[in-house]
Scaffold this motif. Sequence first.
Motif, PDB file in Angstrom:
ATOM      1  N   UNK A 115       0.834  -1.206   0.000  1.00 10.07           N
ATOM      2  CA  UNK A 115       0.000   0.000   0.000  1.00 10.07           C
ATOM      3  C   UNK A 115       0.867   1.254   0.000  1.00 10.07           C
ATOM      4  N   UNK A 116       0.388   2.261  -0.692  1.00  9.30           N
ATOM      5  CA  UNK A 116       0.996   3.589  -0.639  1.00  9.30           C
ATOM      6  C   UNK A 116       0.043   4.466   0.156  1.00  9.30           C
ATOM      7  N   UNK A 117       0.491   4.983   1.314  1.00  4.95           N
ATOM      8  CA  UNK A 117      -0.442   5.601   2.262  1.00  4.95           C
ATOM      9  C   UNK A 117      -0.850   7.041   1.962  1.00  4.95           C
ATOM     10  N   UNK A 128      10.169  -1.872  -4.902  1.00  6.14           N
ATOM     11  CA  UNK A 128      11.271  -2.817  -4.947  1.00  6.14           C
ATOM     12  C   UNK A 128      11.766  -3.091  -3.529  1.00  6.14           C
ATOM     13  N   UNK A 129      12.244  -4.309  -3.320  1.00  3.58           N
ATOM     14  CA  UNK A 129      12.809  -4.674  -2.028  1.00  3.58           C
ATOM     15  C   UNK A 129      14.328  -4.496  -2.086  1.00  3.58           C
ATOM     16  N   UNK A 145      11.426  -1.596   1.732  1.00  4.74           N
ATOM     17  CA  UNK A 145      10.677  -1.496   0.482  1.00  4.74           C
ATOM     18  C   UNK A 145      10.747  -0.049   0.002  1.00  4.74           C
ATOM     19  N   UNK A 146      11.209   0.149  -1.231  1.00  2.00           N
ATOM     20  CA  UNK A 146      11.290   1.503  -1.783  1.00  2.00           C
ATOM     21  C   UNK A 146      10.204   1.680  -2.845  1.00  2.00           C
ATOM     22  N   UNK A 212      10.436   7.334  -1.795  1.00  2.00           N
ATOM     23  CA  UNK A 212      10.231   7.056  -0.379  1.00  2.00           C
ATOM     24  C   UNK A 212      10.387   5.572  -0.098  1.00  2.00           C
ATOM     25  N   UNK A 213      10.405   5.229   1.172  1.00  2.00           N
ATOM     26  CA  UNK A 213      10.553   3.824   1.531  1.00  2.00           C
ATOM     27  C   UNK A 213       9.956   3.569   2.903  1.00  2.00           C
TER      28      UNK A 213
END
Length: 219
Positions: A115-117, A128-129, A145-146, A212-213
């Motif tokens: 999810x992107x909050x 990507x991890x 996670x980026x 972001x990450x």
Amino acid sequence: MARKKYTEVEKDLMKGIAKNLRMILTRKGLSQKELAEGTELSTSVISDYLNEKTLATPGSIQKIADFLKVSKSEIDPTFKSNSDQLYTFNKIPLVGTICAGEGLLAEQNIEDYVYYPFPNKKQPDFALRVKGDSMIGAGIESGDIVYIKAANWAEYNGQIVAALINDCEEGMLKRIKWTEGSAAMQLIPENDKYEIKELHPSEFKICGIYMGHFKPVEE
């Protein structure tokens, strides 16, 4: 069977759904058992939703909303309140592992969704991890996670990018810098253990820029 491991963002979403469900059940004077019977979901599934153990699926939320005669957005905050359509851009495909050191960018297969909050902001295209510690100075650690926006060049000098060197899928997360008048670009790590790479634009390509990450939390 082991439970799915959820990210921090997913856990926050589970907490919000559970809180909303408890409030609606209290308001309508219904029990967990009555909710299970009315939706034809098992009591264990309802219990997991209410106790923040499982992230409710869109199908389950639809059944619950129909039975409770409420909008889906009253249960799940990732639904638009005005149309009850899922924020499809809120779920970002996790496509593999990028080495923030000296390794490979995994094949572009979707492993999962994260999810992107920030639904009102520009959405990433994929996630990507990170594997490796070359960007720890920027707070990006192995396993993080980026969020990445697909792009073939940086938006500004000094931006963090995901780069592929020599078309060999040698993926790196680095800060890119250039100097006026110089044909060479620098891919700079945020860890003194790693060397700065000086390359010409023909020797590498950018596949995305950092947005972001977060650090996933494992149960």
